[in-house]
Scaffold this motif. Structure first.
Motif, PDB file in Angstrom:
ATOM      1  N   LEU A 240      40.090  26.300   9.818  1.00  0.00           N
ATOM      2  CA  LEU A 240      39.527  26.424   8.475  1.00  0.00           C
ATOM      3  C   LEU A 240      38.567  27.612   8.379  1.00  0.00           C
ATOM      4  O   LEU A 240      38.492  28.288   7.341  1.00  0.00           O
ATOM      5  CB  LEU A 240      38.821  25.131   8.078  1.00  0.00           C
ATOM      6  CG  LEU A 240      39.735  23.902   7.941  1.00  0.00           C
ATOM      7  CD1 LEU A 240      38.916  22.670   7.578  1.00  0.00           C
ATOM      8  CD2 LEU A 240      40.827  24.138   6.908  1.00  0.00           C
ATOM      9  N   GLN A 241      37.837  27.884   9.458  1.00  0.00           N
ATOM     10  CA  GLN A 241      36.965  29.055   9.454  1.00  0.00           C
ATOM     11  C   GLN A 241      37.789  30.344   9.392  1.00  0.00           C
ATOM     12  O   GLN A 241      37.445  31.281   8.663  1.00  0.00           O
ATOM     13  CB  GLN A 241      36.069  29.051  10.687  1.00  0.00           C
ATOM     14  CG  GLN A 241      34.980  27.983  10.649  1.00  0.00           C
ATOM     15  CD  GLN A 241      34.213  27.877  11.951  1.00  0.00           C
ATOM     16  OE1 GLN A 241      34.735  28.185  13.030  1.00  0.00           O
ATOM     17  NE2 GLN A 241      32.963  27.422  11.866  1.00  0.00           N
ATOM     18  N   ALA A 242      38.880  30.370  10.146  1.00  0.00           N
ATOM     19  CA  ALA A 242      39.745  31.557  10.132  1.00  0.00           C
ATOM     20  C   ALA A 242      40.394  31.743   8.765  1.00  0.00           C
ATOM     21  O   ALA A 242      40.563  32.880   8.291  1.00  0.00           O
ATOM     22  CB  ALA A 242      40.815  31.428  11.209  1.00  0.00           C
ATOM     23  N   TRP A 243      40.742  30.657   8.127  1.00  0.00           N
ATOM     24  CA  TRP A 243      41.414  30.682   6.830  1.00  0.00           C
ATOM     25  C   TRP A 243      40.651  31.524   5.805  1.00  0.00           C
ATOM     26  O   TRP A 243      41.253  32.202   4.968  1.00  0.00           O
ATOM     27  CB  TRP A 243      41.558  29.242   6.342  1.00  0.00           C
ATOM     28  CG  TRP A 243      41.775  28.990   4.879  1.00  0.00           C
ATOM     29  CD1 TRP A 243      40.931  28.309   4.042  1.00  0.00           C
ATOM     30  CD2 TRP A 243      42.916  29.346   4.091  1.00  0.00           C
ATOM     31  NE1 TRP A 243      41.472  28.236   2.781  1.00  0.00           N
ATOM     32  CE2 TRP A 243      42.691  28.869   2.789  1.00  0.00           C
ATOM     33  CE3 TRP A 243      44.089  30.026   4.362  1.00  0.00           C
ATOM     34  CZ2 TRP A 243      43.609  29.038   1.754  1.00  0.00           C
ATOM     35  CZ3 TRP A 243      45.014  30.203   3.342  1.00  0.00           C
ATOM     36  CH2 TRP A 243      44.765  29.714   2.060  1.00  0.00           C
ATOM     37  N   MET A 244      39.350  31.545   5.904  1.00  0.00           N
ATOM     38  CA  MET A 244      38.529  32.237   4.910  1.00  0.00           C
ATOM     39  C   MET A 244      38.298  33.703   5.232  1.00  0.00           C
ATOM     40  O   MET A 244      37.707  34.430   4.427  1.00  0.00           O
ATOM     41  CB  MET A 244      37.185  31.512   4.766  1.00  0.00           C
ATOM     42  CG  MET A 244      37.311  30.096   4.246  1.00  0.00           C
ATOM     43  SD  MET A 244      35.715  29.231   4.248  1.00  0.00           S
ATOM     44  CE  MET A 244      35.543  28.775   5.991  1.00  0.00           C
ATOM     45  N   GLN A 245      38.741  34.178   6.396  1.00  0.00           N
ATOM     46  CA  GLN A 245      38.487  35.550   6.786  1.00  0.00           C
ATOM     47  C   GLN A 245      39.367  36.523   5.994  1.00  0.00           C
ATOM     48  O   GLN A 245      40.555  36.262   5.767  1.00  0.00           O
ATOM     49  CB  GLN A 245      38.741  35.729   8.277  1.00  0.00           C
ATOM     50  CG  GLN A 245      37.866  34.864   9.164  1.00  0.00           C
ATOM     51  CD  GLN A 245      36.390  35.062   8.878  1.00  0.00           C
ATOM     52  OE1 GLN A 245      35.888  36.187   8.857  1.00  0.00           O
ATOM     53  NE2 GLN A 245      35.672  33.958   8.661  1.00  0.00           N
ATOM     54  N   ALA A 246      38.798  37.644   5.604  1.00  0.00           N
ATOM     55  CA  ALA A 246      39.532  38.620   4.790  1.00  0.00           C
ATOM     56  C   ALA A 246      40.776  39.130   5.507  1.00  0.00           C
ATOM     57  O   ALA A 246      41.831  39.328   4.886  1.00  0.00           O
ATOM     58  CB  ALA A 246      38.607  39.784   4.426  1.00  0.00           C
ATOM     59  N   THR A 247      40.685  39.350   6.813  1.00  0.00           N
ATOM     60  CA  THR A 247      41.842  39.870   7.546  1.00  0.00           C
ATOM     61  C   THR A 247      42.971  38.847   7.616  1.00  0.00           C
ATOM     62  O   THR A 247      44.148  39.206   7.588  1.00  0.00           O
ATOM     63  CB  THR A 247      41.422  40.280   8.968  1.00  0.00           C
ATOM     64  OG1 THR A 247      40.686  39.199   9.579  1.00  0.00           O
ATOM     65  CG2 THR A 247      40.547  41.527   8.942  1.00  0.00           C
ATOM     66  N   VAL A 248      42.621  37.576   7.697  1.00  0.00           N
ATOM     67  CA  VAL A 248      43.640  36.519   7.691  1.00  0.00           C
ATOM     68  C   VAL A 248      44.313  36.468   6.326  1.00  0.00           C
ATOM     69  O   VAL A 248      45.546  36.346   6.220  1.00  0.00           O
ATOM     70  CB  VAL A 248      43.012  35.162   8.049  1.00  0.00           C
ATOM     71  CG1 VAL A 248      43.991  34.015   7.800  1.00  0.00           C
ATOM     72  CG2 VAL A 248      42.563  35.166   9.512  1.00  0.00           C
ATOM     73  N   GLN A 249      43.527  36.585   5.273  1.00  0.00           N
ATOM     74  CA  GLN A 249      44.101  36.589   3.934  1.00  0.00           C
ATOM     75  C   GLN A 249      44.975  37.816   3.697  1.00  0.00           C
ATOM     76  O   GLN A 249      46.021  37.733   3.021  1.00  0.00           O
ATOM     77  CB  GLN A 249      42.988  36.496   2.885  1.00  0.00           C
ATOM     78  CG  GLN A 249      42.297  35.152   2.830  1.00  0.00           C
ATOM     79  CD  GLN A 249      43.256  34.036   2.438  1.00  0.00           C
ATOM     80  OE1 GLN A 249      44.181  34.232   1.650  1.00  0.00           O
ATOM     81  NE2 GLN A 249      43.057  32.853   3.011  1.00  0.00           N
ATOM     82  N   GLN A 250      44.605  38.948   4.250  1.00  0.00           N
ATOM     83  CA  GLN A 250      45.439  40.143   4.141  1.00  0.00           C
ATOM     84  C   GLN A 250      46.776  39.926   4.830  1.00  0.00           C
ATOM     85  O   GLN A 250      47.835  40.322   4.317  1.00  0.00           O
ATOM     86  CB  GLN A 250      44.710  41.347   4.735  1.00  0.00           C
ATOM     87  CG  GLN A 250      43.526  41.819   3.919  1.00  0.00           C
ATOM     88  CD  GLN A 250      42.648  42.812   4.670  1.00  0.00           C
ATOM     89  OE1 GLN A 250      42.970  43.245   5.790  1.00  0.00           O
ATOM     90  NE2 GLN A 250      41.515  43.176   4.066  1.00  0.00           N
ATOM     91  N   TRP A 251      46.740  39.294   6.000  1.00  0.00           N
ATOM     92  CA  TRP A 251      47.989  38.973   6.697  1.00  0.00           C
ATOM     93  C   TRP A 251      48.862  38.062   5.840  1.00  0.00           C
ATOM     94  O   TRP A 251      50.081  38.269   5.720  1.00  0.00           O
ATOM     95  CB  TRP A 251      47.681  38.297   8.039  1.00  0.00           C
ATOM     96  CG  TRP A 251      48.917  37.816   8.737  1.00  0.00           C
ATOM     97  CD1 TRP A 251      49.688  38.524   9.619  1.00  0.00           C
ATOM     98  CD2 TRP A 251      49.544  36.528   8.589  1.00  0.00           C
ATOM     99  NE1 TRP A 251      50.762  37.755  10.013  1.00  0.00           N
ATOM    100  CE2 TRP A 251      50.703  36.534   9.405  1.00  0.00           C
ATOM    101  CE3 TRP A 251      49.247  35.387   7.852  1.00  0.00           C
ATOM    102  CZ2 TRP A 251      51.554  35.436   9.491  1.00  0.00           C
ATOM    103  CZ3 TRP A 251      50.093  34.290   7.926  1.00  0.00           C
ATOM    104  CH2 TRP A 251      51.236  34.318   8.740  1.00  0.00           C
ATOM    105  N   LEU A 252      48.247  37.042   5.229  1.00  0.00           N
ATOM    106  CA  LEU A 252      49.002  36.098   4.417  1.00  0.00           C
ATOM    107  C   LEU A 252      49.654  36.797   3.231  1.00  0.00           C
ATOM    108  O   LEU A 252      50.850  36.604   2.962  1.00  0.00           O
ATOM    109  CB  LEU A 252      48.079  34.981   3.939  1.00  0.00           C
ATOM    110  CG  LEU A 252      48.664  33.980   2.939  1.00  0.00           C
ATOM    111  CD1 LEU A 252      49.909  33.317   3.489  1.00  0.00           C
ATOM    112  CD2 LEU A 252      47.608  32.933   2.565  1.00  0.00           C
ATOM    113  N   VAL A 253      48.905  37.614   2.515  1.00  0.00           N
ATOM    114  CA  VAL A 253      49.458  38.313   1.352  1.00  0.00           C
ATOM    115  C   VAL A 253      50.615  39.197   1.761  1.00  0.00           C
ATOM    116  O   VAL A 253      51.657  39.259   1.082  1.00  0.00           O
ATOM    117  CB  VAL A 253      48.352  39.124   0.645  1.00  0.00           C
ATOM    118  CG1 VAL A 253      48.940  40.040  -0.425  1.00  0.00           C
ATOM    119  CG2 VAL A 253      47.321  38.185   0.017  1.00  0.00           C
ATOM    120  N   HIS A 254      50.462  39.896   2.881  1.00  0.00           N
ATOM    121  CA  HIS A 254      51.549  40.750   3.368  1.00  0.00           C
ATOM    122  C   HIS A 254      52.778  39.910   3.724  1.00  0.00           C
ATOM    123  O   HIS A 254      53.921  40.311   3.446  1.00  0.00           O
ATOM    124  CB  HIS A 254      51.079  41.546   4.593  1.00  0.00           C
ATOM    125  CG  HIS A 254      52.137  42.440   5.166  1.00  0.00           C
ATOM    126  ND1 HIS A 254      52.497  43.637   4.587  1.00  0.00           N
ATOM    127  CD2 HIS A 254      52.932  42.299   6.270  1.00  0.00           C
ATOM    128  CE1 HIS A 254      53.464  44.198   5.297  1.00  0.00           C
ATOM    129  NE2 HIS A 254      53.740  43.418   6.318  1.00  0.00           N
TER     130      HIS A 254
END
Length: 358
Positions: A240-254
């Motif tokens: 859950l902590q990782a879920w909020m990281q900007a780099t994780v979200q960038q990976w998801l969007v890509h």
């Protein structure tokens, strides 16, 4: 209220590994096939499992509140979405709910949690005094849940309205696709149930959270009080902590762009096989009706060869399968395995009876 017997409800059916082990090619789950997200996986693998988490999850709830733009007191942690479905149902029953409204085709735990508490289940959603469930996009069809329109009209008869947001981060374009942060257009007058493990390709890590509507912190406290101590372990906290990281979200969007391409290819493959594809899915999964009169034996044969599809009978869609989107190599293996089955129907279009081809 009559208490149901322990055998009143059958065990819910799920995709993923089963008694036969881990499928080689698993179309039966809706996990992000581009995953696991490397950064989230690293966070889970390096989590400190030698210590308890903070039992109040103070820092985690503050971070999740900031991520969603809500007060930390509105965040409720859970061992999983399924666990929280049962906990919400239990609290709704304590508060007087006698009926539970669920979508016509939906995740089986909504109804199972109600049935095990002797609550009447109303299919097709609608206005039910007590507890109402919706999922956005819906499962298994991946559509916009029609209940949300009714909710938006301000009908407040329900004690609880809960929107399952499991697939919000896996919503594909062109409109409403996940952008890396929760949309401000998400309805705020209902509970939201979030489970990021599917979006990050880490379904084996069981962790979830709910967001209470405004002015419902008392209910949030009551829901938290029903939980055992430490419902989320160290690995779930790390996820859950990782879920909020900007780099994780960038990976998801890509990854959503890739999933969109794979989905179009997979739907074309199904059509080429003569399967009737249900139109309109907004997510990384869709339903189709295979061209066969022996679906159960076909699915068993595929499973024996290491390929698993999700039989949608338990969703109220007999003769239909739900397919999570996988990479092209997996799709080609499915094509070859299906074409090798005996007794297949010759590919062709299947009419809905209204002049429209599914």
């Amino acid at each position: 209220m009559t208490s149901p017997s322990l055998s009143a409800a059958p065990a819910p059916l799920h995709g993923g590994p089963d008694a036969a082990g881990i499928p080689v090619l698993d179309f039966s789950t809706n996990s992000n096939a581009c995953g696991p997200c490397p950064e989230a996986l690293h966070a889970v693998q390096t989590a400190d499992a030698t210590r308890y988490p903070d039992p109040a999850y103070t820092a985690l709830r503050e971070a999740l509140g900031a991520f969603h733009g809500v007060a930390p007191g509105r965040i409720v942690l859970a061992a999983s979405a399924s666990e929280l479905i049962h906990r919400i149902t239990a609290l709704a029953a304590q508060q007087g709910a006698v009926q539970v409204a669920v979508p016509r085709h939906s995740y089986g735990d909504y109804a199972q949690a109600a049935q095990m508490r002797g609550l009447k289940v109303l299919r097709d959603g609608g206005a039910a005094a007590g507890l109402q469930w919706a999922c956005e996009p819906s499962s298994p069809l991946g559509l916009t849940d029609p209940a949300l329109h009714t909710w938006g009209q301000g009908d407040a008869d329900a004690v609880w309205r809960v929107l399952d947001c499991a697939y919000v981060p896996l919503r594909l374009g062109p409109e409403g696709a996940w952008t890396g942060t929760p949309s401000p257009r998400m309805p705020s007058a209902c509970w939201q149930l979030w489970t990021p493990n599917k979006a990050l390709g880490l379904t084996g890590v069981r962790a979830a959270y709910a967001i209470a509507p405004p002015d419902c912190e008392e209910q949030a406290n009551a829901l938290t009080a029903l939980a055992p101590s430490w419902p989320v372990g160290a690995h779930g906290v790390a996820l859950l902590q990782a879920w909020m990281q900007a780099t994780v979200q960038q990976w998801l969007v890509h990854s959503l762009r890739t999933l969109g391409d794979w989905k179009a290819r997979q739907q074309t493959l199904c059509t080429d096989l003569g399967w009737a594809v249900h139109a309109g899915s907004l997510a990384n999964y869709f339903c189709a009706q295979p061209a066969t009169t022996t679906l159960q034996s076909n699915l068993a044969a595929l499973r024996a060869s290491g390929i698993k599809l999700r039989d949608a009978t338990s969703f109220g869609l007999p003769g239909t399968v739900r397919l999570g989107v996988l990479a092209p190599a997996a799709q080609d293996a499915l094509r070859a395995a299906w074409q090798a089955l005996p007794g297949r129907t010759i590919p062709g279009c299947v009419s809905t009876g209204s002049g429209e081809t599914l």
